[in-house]
Design an enzyme around this catalytic site. Structure first.
Site: not given
Ligand SMILES: Cc1ncc(COP(=O)(O)O)c(C=O)c1O
Length: 387
Positions: A52, A104, A176, A201
């Site tokens: 961890r 998101y 992000d 992604k």
């Molecule tokens: C721009 C963006 N940030 C964060 C996330 C969250 O990621 P995760 O699905 O890996 O938890 C997503 C998920 O679609 C996303 O598109």
């Protein structure tokens, strides 16, 4: 020891953090499937005591991702949401966060439903105008969190302009960067303090695992986020670290092809008589095309287009054969979705209207298949509309 940070991007994705294994010479980083480590005597070990807190496969990935974004450290978590949750642990009760109004949906859900319970306050603004960020500042503001481009309308925020506002007021800025990947956009170069990704992604790129990362620029980020990994345990498993390491090696070639296909799909859709509007920063008709050219070295493969009605959207989505109807993005396969009923269902009709997310809007994450097959599939699916 080679300083990979001085090398080109396509070299860094293959080598930074991924040097041959010193024990055996294996050219791939071994997957250290171990929870614990044998110790030599009390207080003496080989740098690891419990997975961890630290794992060599995870270390390799964290070295790689820090090098790709130009940060000084990175920490990986079990998903993008786990990474954003770790980011919020930087804050205390009474702190205030300014957040892009169209980030998101899972991010705003976590902020509103969980973080507010601990007395952290959030203000949502349109960050495409940095003055909106300035106006929302309070003495308690500690963090500005943005996404650029936004999902699904591909609205950009000028990272440098917002970073300047943040730094005038000693506020940290996190970006992000999931949609662009470090291949096309490196927010730290424009003044961001922390970069976040859902590695699920483009970084992974093969739709076979979830993950998240926070890339930091200061010693306190390194201290804080490794402490959070150890305390809260939301770490990425060694095997999934390996999947991202493997995916990252082809990031440069994948992103080039995503971008080439993305541009062609956008141009095709823009000319199609059944398409009302296309949202893609690579098109000259995009209102922030100039900013896109300045801030990003490519336009990527995320785009949205309007087919006028939810009925048309449904006809199209039912008819696609090469594109796959599904949520998520950034994989080698083309994924197509309907934001109003899928990714943005929880946003609510009122907010969707304010943001411009119509019921006829369709989003595509353009994959790296043969472009003629993609265009042929979209052509026949557009032809099936209204049928
Ligand atoms: C721009 C963006 N940030 C964060 C996330 C969250 O990621 P995760 O699905 O890996 O938890 C997503 C998920 O679609 C996303 O598109």
């Amino acid at each position: 020891m080679i300083d990979w940070s001085k090398k080109g991007f396509a070299t860094r994705v293959i080598h930074a953090g991924q040097e041959p294994d010193p024990l055996t010479g294996a050219v791939n980083v071994p997957v250290y499937l171990t929870s614990t480590y044998a110790q030599e005597e009390i207080g003496k070990n080989k740098g690891y005591d419990y997975s961890r807190a630290g794992n060599p496969t995870r270390d390799a990935l964290e070295t790689s991702l820090a090098a790709l974004e130009g940060g000084t450290s990175s920490h990986v978590f079990g998903s993008g949401m786990a990474a954003i949750t770790a980011l919020i642990t930087m804050l205390r009760t009474g702190d205030h966060v300014i957040c892009g109004e169209n980030v998101y949906g899972g991010t705003t859900r976590m902020f509103n439903e969980i973080a507010t319970r601990y007395g952290i306050e959030f203000t949502y603004v349109d960050t495409s105008d940095a003055e909106n960020v300035r106006r929302a500042l309070r003495p308690q503001t500690k963090l500005v969190h943005i996404e650029t481009p936004t999902n699904p309308l591909m609205t950009l925020t000028d990272i440098r302009a917002v970073a300047e506002v943040c730094h005038e007021h000693e506020v940290e800025m996190s970006v992000d960067n999931t949609f662009m990947s470090p291949y096309f956009q490196r927010p730290i170069e424009y003044g961001a303090d922390i970069v976040m990704h859902s590695t699920t992604k483009f970084l992974n790129g093969h739709s076979d695992g979830l993950g998240g990362v926070l890339v930091g620029t200061k010693p306190e980020h390194q201290e804080r986020f490794s402490f959070v990994q150890k305390c809260t345990g939301g770490i990425l498993s060694p095997f999934e670290c390996y999947l991202v390491l493997r995916g990252v090696k082809t990031l440069a070639v994948r992103m080039k092809q995503h971008d080439e296909n993305g541009r062609k799909v956008a141009e095709f859709l823009e000319k199609h008589p059944k398409v009302l509007q296309v949202h893609y920063p690579g098109l000259e008709t995009h209102p922030q095309h100039e900013l896109a050219k300045r801030q990003m070295s490519g336009f990527g493969s995320m785009l949205a287009f309007d087919v006028s009605s939810p009925e048309n959207a449904n006809d199209l989505l039912k008819a696609v054969r090469v594109c796959t109807l599904g949520e998520s993005l950034g994989g080698v396969e083309t994924l197509i979705s309907h934001p109003a009923t899928m990714t943005h269902a929880a946003t609510g009709a009122k907010m969707r209207k304010k943001l411009g997310i119509t019921d006829g809007l369709v989003r595509i994450s353009v994959g790296i298949e043969d472009i003629d097959d993609l265009l042929g599939d979209l052509e026949q699916a557009l032809g099936a509309m209204g049928g």
